[in-house]
Scaffold this motif. Structure first.
Motif, PDB file in Angstrom:
ATOM      1  N   GLY A 236       7.157  45.889 105.786  1.00  0.00           N
ATOM      2  CA  GLY A 236       8.449  46.022 105.119  1.00  0.00           C
ATOM      3  C   GLY A 236       8.677  47.467 104.734  1.00  0.00           C
ATOM      4  N   TYR A 237       9.178  47.691 103.529  1.00  0.00           N
ATOM      5  CA  TYR A 237       9.351  49.063 103.054  1.00  0.00           C
ATOM      6  C   TYR A 237       9.153  49.080 101.540  1.00  0.00           C
ATOM      7  N   ILE A 238       8.712  50.235 101.043  1.00  0.00           N
ATOM      8  CA  ILE A 238       8.528  50.405  99.596  1.00  0.00           C
ATOM      9  C   ILE A 238       9.244  51.673  99.155  1.00  0.00           C
ATOM     10  N   SER A 239       9.493  51.762  97.872  1.00  0.00           N
ATOM     11  CA  SER A 239      10.180  52.934  97.324  1.00  0.00           C
ATOM     12  C   SER A 239       9.199  54.088  97.134  1.00  0.00           C
ATOM     13  N   ALA A 240       9.744  55.284  97.027  1.00  0.00           N
ATOM     14  CA  ALA A 240       8.920  56.491  96.949  1.00  0.00           C
ATOM     15  C   ALA A 240       7.976  56.466  95.746  1.00  0.00           C
ATOM     16  N   ASP A 241       8.458  55.974  94.600  1.00  0.00           N
ATOM     17  CA  ASP A 241       7.609  55.984  93.409  1.00  0.00           C
ATOM     18  C   ASP A 241       6.405  55.065  93.574  1.00  0.00           C
ATOM     19  N   GLN A 242       6.552  53.988  94.370  1.00  0.00           N
ATOM     20  CA  GLN A 242       5.424  53.085  94.605  1.00  0.00           C
ATOM     21  C   GLN A 242       4.436  53.703  95.588  1.00  0.00           C
ATOM     22  N   LEU A 243       4.956  54.401  96.583  1.00  0.00           N
ATOM     23  CA  LEU A 243       4.063  55.071  97.535  1.00  0.00           C
ATOM     24  C   LEU A 243       3.209  56.122  96.839  1.00  0.00           C
TER      25      LEU A 243
END
Length: 599
Positions: A236-243
């Protein structure tokens, strides 16, 4: 160690010394090595042997100096030349340590530490010891040959066991030191000077000795198809702050500070913020608020040994980012840049999303296949790729399944044994294995230290074959471990360490009579491996081989006082010297250890 030292620190130092087979050092020296390990591995994420950084004498004002090229320690000019020969525009770091078991932060000691660092770069510290002299020569080589495109970085850590409350005098001392260092105009702008206490040491030691873990929100995770080697996997995809949570280390308030290099399979230092493509990617994100990024980017792949999902929250442990080094760096620059100063308020640009794959597997072979599949385009990692061959899996399993005294932990992947309770001195990296084989089995001690990559290429089709007996490889690695054990516990003269591969070669010659091991019958190969192991176990016999071999080499060199260490290394790395050495072994050592010969 002082009686009032924090009891947790005492326990950690004791545990570290035990796991590293460090027995002969004084308690204060064990603390010095422990603090270097905690900072380099736990705080900075480097996979570095702390004993290689620790200064062995009573040098003025400093207990450890790390010269790092691409994250690897270099200890002399020759090692600098070896590293920069294969890398353009390398990442170079100088890291200095001063450790005090006292819980007080002494102005005089801190002042000496800062003066010693300045003296090192001005050349005035070289006379303190042979070790510092060689580091000075390495520093000179770095500035002569390796800093054309970017300056090295510098960090300094003054360590005690109390709580640092920022007294004005020492804070002014820090500021003055930073100004002096900055005024030299030979470093990267980011100068790090840290006063470290018990709280930081405890946290960093635990980080260095436990498996890495993180918790992220992955709200739109799609379950991937079933696979026999995969426990669970999502895409899927995750937001920058989670990465960012996956590859940074949090400060006391939980905000991300500093990149944790240990979670990357890709070399994080190969990232060039000034490259055309990285600038274009960053500019595109900044221009449209990040909304296009998820469509333009190939994304991140994370492989974890453990995944615990609760709704949209995923706690992952013992993981690596096996693909996505460039993307991670770009995101880190963006969320920590001037454009997004609201990072600390928790409002990282919401529109930056990144394609993301999370794979949970405990099968090392499958993990290796993912690493190869996602990184084959990267030529820098070629040495790690050959370590992932099927033969290496067999060797790894054998080497850690033998009797306790003979166990070797083969680290096919960097930081593979992080978080596991293993004796660190028994961990052998692929490059070390190749050097031991070059000396012990191929009888090429003159090439083992510097030209092992050439040996890999030359013997590519003749080593690590599926039909080869893993025991001979294990024996060479075990011998390397046993010699390292003797040196780190000062059971043999440290000057002999310069000749380590000649000593390993001498053992190989004694046992085999210089015969080609791989052409022997299976029972003979088994006997060769067994006898090399037996020599390693025979501490008195091995010490005798070390002493005799050292005398032979020094006899051929002549008066050691007439030669620099660099000149000595040049001499012993010539083929003619190696041939003469083998002749001497045949005439002076063979008879003494004939009982180990396999006829």
């Amino acid at each position: 160690m002082e009686p009032h030292v924090n009891p947790v620190i005492k326990a950690q130092v004791s545990e570290y010394a035990k796991s590293g087979s460090i027995k002969s050092l004084k308690e204060s020296e064990k603390f010095e090595v422990y603090s270097i390990f905690s900072i380099l591995t736990g705080y900075r994420g480097e996979s570095v042997e702390a004993l290689d950084v620790h200064l062995k004498g009573d040098e003025f004002g400093v207990d450890g100096i790390a010269l790092l090229i691409q994250g690897e320690v270099v200890k002399n000019r020759e090692e600098v030349l070896e590293k920069i020969e294969h890398i353009k525009n390398p990442s170079i770091e100088f890291v200095f340590f001063q450790s005090k078991t006292s819980d007080k932060y002494d102005y005089g000691d801190a002042s000496k530490f800062f003066d010693a660092i300045v003296d090192f770069f001005e050349g005035d510290l070289a006379a303190e010891s042979t070790q510092v002299s060689e580091l000075t020569e390495a520093k000179d080589a770095i500035y002569e040959l390796a800093v054309s495109k970017r300056n090295p970085s510098i960090s300094a850590f003054y360590i005690a066991t109390g709580n640092y409350d920022e007294p004005k005098k020492i804070e002014r001392l820090k500021q003055n030191f930073c100004q002096r260092i900055s005024g030299m105009n030979i470093f990267h702008n980011n100068i790090e000077v840290s006063i470290v206490g018990a709280k930081e040491l405890q946290k960093w030691y635990r980080a260095a000795t436990t498996a890495v873990e993180a918790e992220i929100e992955f709200p739109k995770a799609v379950v991937m198809p079933e696979h026999k080697d995969v426990e669970e996997a999502y895409i899927g995809y995750i937001s920058a702050d989670q990465l960012v949570k996956l590859f940074t280390m949090p400060d006391e308030d939980g905000y991300p500070v500093g990149i944790n290099k240990s979670v990357f399979f890709d070399n994080i230092r190969d990232y060039d913020p000034n490259s055309k493509i990285n600038k274009e990617i960053k500019d595109s994100v900044l221009s449209d608020g990040g909304r296009d990024f998820v469509f333009r980017n190939n994304g991140i792949t994370v492989v974890a040994k453990s995944i615990d999902r609760t709704g949209d929250k995923f706690r992952i442990e013992d993981y690596q980012i096996v693909n996505g080094c460039q993307t991670s760096n770009i995101i880190y620059e963006i969320v920590n840049g001037d454009q997004y100063k609201n990072l600390r308020s928790g409002h990282i640009v919401p529109d930056i999303n990144i394609p993301f794959r999370l794979i949970g597997s405990k099968e090392d072979e499958f993990i290796s296949s993912i690493i190869v599949g996602t990184n084959r385009q990267n030529p820098v990692k070629e040495e790690q790729f050959w370590a992932l061959r099927p033969f290496m899996k067999n060797f790894e399993e054998y080497a850690r399944s033998v009797d306790a005294e003979e166990i070797i932990y083969f680290e096919r992947r960097e930081n593979q044994y992080r978080g596991q309770q293993v004796e660190r001195v028994r961990i052998i990296q692929p490059a070390v294995m190749m050097k031991a084989l070059a000396a012990c089995i191929l009888f090429q001690p003159h090439r083992a230290a510097r030209d092992y990559r050439g040996i890999i290429s030359e013997y590519n089709g003749r080593l690590f074959q599926d039909e080869h007996d893993v025991r001979i490889y294990h024996a060479a690695c075990y011998l390397h471990y046993r010699l390292e054990f003797l040196w780190r516990n000062q059971k043999v003269d440290s000057r002999s360490k310069t000749f380590r591969f000649y000593i390993i070669c001498a053992v190989g010659l004694i046992v085999t009579g210089e015969k080609n091991v791989f052409s022997m019958r299976k029972n003979k190969i088994e006997s060769v491996a067994k006898n090399i192991i037996n020599i390693g176990k025979d501490e008195d016999g091995l010490r005798s081989i070390v002493e005799i071999t050292t005398k032979i080499i020094e006899g051929k060199i002549g008066d050691m006082r007439d030669f620099s260490q660099e000149k000595v290394r040049d001499l012993i790395r010539s083929e003619s010297f190696s041939l003469e050495f083998k002749d001497s072994v045949r005439s002076k050592i063979f008879k003494l250890f004939h009982k180990y010969r396999v006829e």
